[in-house]
Design a protein around this motif. Structure first.
Motif, PDB file in Angstrom:
ATOM      1  N   MET A  32     -12.747  77.024 -35.685  1.00 24.12           N
ATOM      2  CA  MET A  32     -12.993  76.271 -36.656  1.00 24.12           C
ATOM      3  C   MET A  32     -13.407  74.944 -35.786  1.00 24.12           C
ATOM      4  N   LYS A  33     -14.552  74.448 -35.990  1.00 18.46           N
ATOM      5  CA  LYS A  33     -14.965  72.960 -35.491  1.00 18.46           C
ATOM      6  C   LYS A  33     -14.658  71.996 -36.327  1.00 18.46           C
ATOM      7  N   ILE A  34     -13.769  70.911 -35.654  1.00 19.39           N
ATOM      8  CA  ILE A  34     -13.430  69.986 -36.552  1.00 19.39           C
ATOM      9  C   ILE A  34     -13.964  68.609 -35.811  1.00 19.39           C
ATOM     10  N   LEU A  35     -14.248  67.609 -36.356  1.00 14.81           N
ATOM     11  CA  LEU A  35     -14.597  66.231 -35.828  1.00 14.81           C
ATOM     12  C   LEU A  35     -13.840  65.037 -36.522  1.00 14.81           C
ATOM     13  N   LEU A  36     -12.980  64.583 -35.600  1.00 15.26           N
ATOM     14  CA  LEU A  36     -12.397  63.329 -36.291  1.00 15.26           C
ATOM     15  C   LEU A  36     -13.122  62.013 -35.836  1.00 15.26           C
ATOM     16  N   VAL A  37     -13.185  61.226 -36.917  1.00 11.49           N
ATOM     17  CA  VAL A  37     -13.626  59.887 -36.499  1.00 11.49           C
ATOM     18  C   VAL A  37     -12.507  58.714 -37.024  1.00 11.49           C
ATOM     19  N   SER A  38     -12.427  58.128 -35.876  1.00  8.27           N
ATOM     20  CA  SER A  38     -11.380  56.940 -35.877  1.00  8.27           C
ATOM     21  C   SER A  38     -11.780  55.843 -35.138  1.00  8.27           C
ATOM     22  N   TYR A  39     -11.625  54.436 -35.659  1.00 10.51           N
ATOM     23  CA  TYR A  39     -12.073  53.489 -34.722  1.00 10.51           C
ATOM     24  C   TYR A  39     -11.157  53.152 -33.722  1.00 10.51           C
ATOM     25  N   TYR A  40      -9.546  53.461 -34.101  1.00 10.51           N
ATOM     26  CA  TYR A  40      -8.835  53.158 -33.068  1.00 10.51           C
ATOM     27  C   TYR A  40      -8.006  54.827 -32.826  1.00 10.51           C
ATOM     28  N   PHE A  41      -7.502  54.418 -31.308  1.00  6.76           N
ATOM     29  CA  PHE A  41      -7.073  55.852 -30.876  1.00  6.76           C
ATOM     30  C   PHE A  41      -6.445  55.403 -29.558  1.00  6.76           C
ATOM     31  N   PRO A  42      -5.164  55.914 -29.286  1.00  7.50           N
ATOM     32  CA  PRO A  42      -4.262  55.687 -28.272  1.00  7.50           C
ATOM     33  C   PRO A  42      -5.266  55.709 -26.788  1.00  7.50           C
ATOM     34  N   PRO A  43      -5.010  54.681 -25.956  1.00  8.48           N
ATOM     35  CA  PRO A  43      -4.015  54.087 -25.624  1.00  8.48           C
ATOM     36  C   PRO A  43      -4.152  52.629 -26.457  1.00  8.48           C
ATOM     37  N   ASP A  44      -5.047  52.577 -27.512  1.00  9.68           N
ATOM     38  CA  ASP A  44      -4.887  51.421 -28.400  1.00  9.68           C
ATOM     39  C   ASP A  44      -3.430  51.219 -29.005  1.00  9.68           C
ATOM     40  N   LEU A  45      -2.793  50.012 -29.164  1.00 11.38           N
ATOM     41  CA  LEU A  45      -1.540  49.923 -29.950  1.00 11.38           C
ATOM     42  C   LEU A  45      -1.640  49.421 -31.305  1.00 11.38           C
ATOM     43  N   CYS A  46      -1.897  50.321 -32.392  1.00 11.30           N
ATOM     44  CA  CYS A  46      -2.075  49.918 -33.803  1.00 11.30           C
ATOM     45  C   CYS A  46      -1.608  51.196 -34.418  1.00 11.30           C
ATOM     46  N   ALA A  47      -1.301  51.150 -35.771  1.00  8.85           N
ATOM     47  CA  ALA A  47      -0.886  52.124 -36.597  1.00  8.85           C
ATOM     48  C   ALA A  47      -1.933  53.002 -36.989  1.00  8.85           C
ATOM     49  N   GLY A  48      -3.369  52.660 -36.829  1.00  8.54           N
ATOM     50  CA  GLY A  48      -4.330  53.722 -37.081  1.00  8.54           C
ATOM     51  C   GLY A  48      -4.448  54.456 -35.881  1.00  8.54           C
TER      52      GLY A  48
END
Length: 394
Positions: free
Chosen positions: A1-17
């Protein structure tokens, strides 16, 4: 199964998102049992000017991460528009597969939700939308009406497009339900909230008996319009100067305003920039009380801040200036929390006086809101959607 996750923030950023997106990515791989190919499209670290790590945290992960390089000047309204345009270009060009089974967008910013909807259509995928904030509801109380009103109609259409395009919609706060049911009443909304990361489980052990002296109160997190710290903390720290000392950890749009107000009043508040999680846990260990505050605006009557989950996981007493759904949640779910109305200095002083300095195990709360369990359930929901998509004849 191919999945694409789109998130403006991702570690190593420091925030809840960022932390939520990583936990979801890990859960998708874990729940997929080797049958998931996951790609993540995000930005280079940009949440805070004072936190600029170099290396992607997911270099050795079982999924691929594609980062958008952002413009050098990326703060302010114009800078944010340019930054999102750069993010959208990378999402459109660097997602390596021509087709995916599911596209997921986790979004507090409206345009990330819209981008996910567009990508799902381009990639022939089912769309799963994870909503972390009500963007339109928030900006109309933060920015001048002259700037927001001309755009509100357009933003509302974009919001409806994103929500109506989704096959499934998750809301991180049950307080969002009435708002989104008004937009789309025909969908069954899921409610996979934020939760407690494993990092904070170890910090729940009872601390050594505190020595006499001033009570150490710590705030950690974003310092922005949503928190409204400049409207409560300077005056409160002055009122409690003989009994407590405050430390503020983090950065954000109103940090300078908060510092100026503290200077004007001679408020005894110590400021620390954003820190990595291991350092943050040290600050929590040294604290006697953790401080939470939401601004006194109608938009924040619906929210459930991610910060309260890690606060409560530590076992520390919490002094919270909140109202609406968050107030009800804390009253029902957690002990050792003294609540006052947002921006009410007198109420905060009284709540502090009533707060018992003790360790609160909160075992049932930590069990109910363990992040890995919540994300495993959310991942299973997403994988079920992907399975349906695979079963539909081309």
């Amino acid at each position: 199964m191919k999945i694409l996750l789109v998130s403006y923030y991702f570690p190593p950023d420091l925030c809840a998102g960022a932390f939520r997106a990583r936990a979801l990515a890990e859960a998708l791989v874990r729940q997929g049992h080797g049958d998931v190919q996951l790609d993540v499209v995000t930005t280079e670290p940009n949440r805070y000017r004072t936190h600029q790590p170099d290396a992607p945290e997911a270099a050795d992960a079982d999924y691929r991460v594609f980062q958008a390089a952002l413009p050098r000047h990326r703060w302010g309204i114009i800078g944010q528009v340019r930054s999102f345009a750069a993010f959208a270009r990378v999402a459109a060009s660097k997602a390596p597969e021509s087709r995916y089974d599911v596209v997921i967008a986790t979004s507090s910013r409206l345009m990330t939700a819209a981008l996910g909807a567009w990508l799902a259509r381009q990639k022939g995928a089912a769309y799963y939308l994870d909503i972390r904030d009500i963007f339109i509801d928030t900006i109309q109380y933060i920015y001048p009406s002259a700037a927001v009103l001309p755009l509100k109609g357009l933003l509302s259409r974009i919001e409806r497009y994103a929500v109506n395009r989704a096959a499934r919609v998750n809301l991180v706060s049950p307080g969002f339900l009435p708002y989104f049911r008004n937009i789309r009443p025909d969908v069954s909304y899921s409610l996979f909230t934020n939760g407690i990361d494993d990092d904070f489980e170890a910090s729940a052990v009872p601390p050594a008996e505190r020595t006499k002296g001033k009570v150490q109160i710590v705030y950690a997190g974003n310092i922005g319009h949503g928190q409204g710290l400049e409207r409560i903390l300077p005056e409160l720290s002055v009122r409690l100067a003989d009994r407590a000392s405050f430390t503020v950890i983090g950065d954000g749009a109103t940090r300078s305003a908060l510092m100026r107000r503290c200077d004007a009043l001679g408020a005894p508040v110590a400021f620390v920039g954003p820190v990595a999680r291991d350092q943050l846990l040290d600050y929590y260990d040294q604290a006697d009380v953790l401080f939470l505050h939401l601004n006194d605006l109608p938009a924040f009557l619906k929210v459930l801040p991610s910060k309260l989950f890690e606060y409560l996981a530590t076992g520390k007493p919490v002094l919270a200036g909140v109202d609406g759904y968050c107030r009800d949640f804390l009253t029902e779910q957690a002990e050792g929390v003294a609540i006052f109305r947002p921006c009410d200095v007198e109420g905060a002083v009284q709540a502090f006086a009533e707060l018992k300095l003790a360790h609160y195990p909160r075992e049932s709360f930590r069990e109910n809101y363990a992040r890995h369990r919540i994300m495993d359930e959310m991942a299973a929901d997403i994988l079920a959607l992907g399975q349906l998509e695979q079963e539909v004849p081309a």
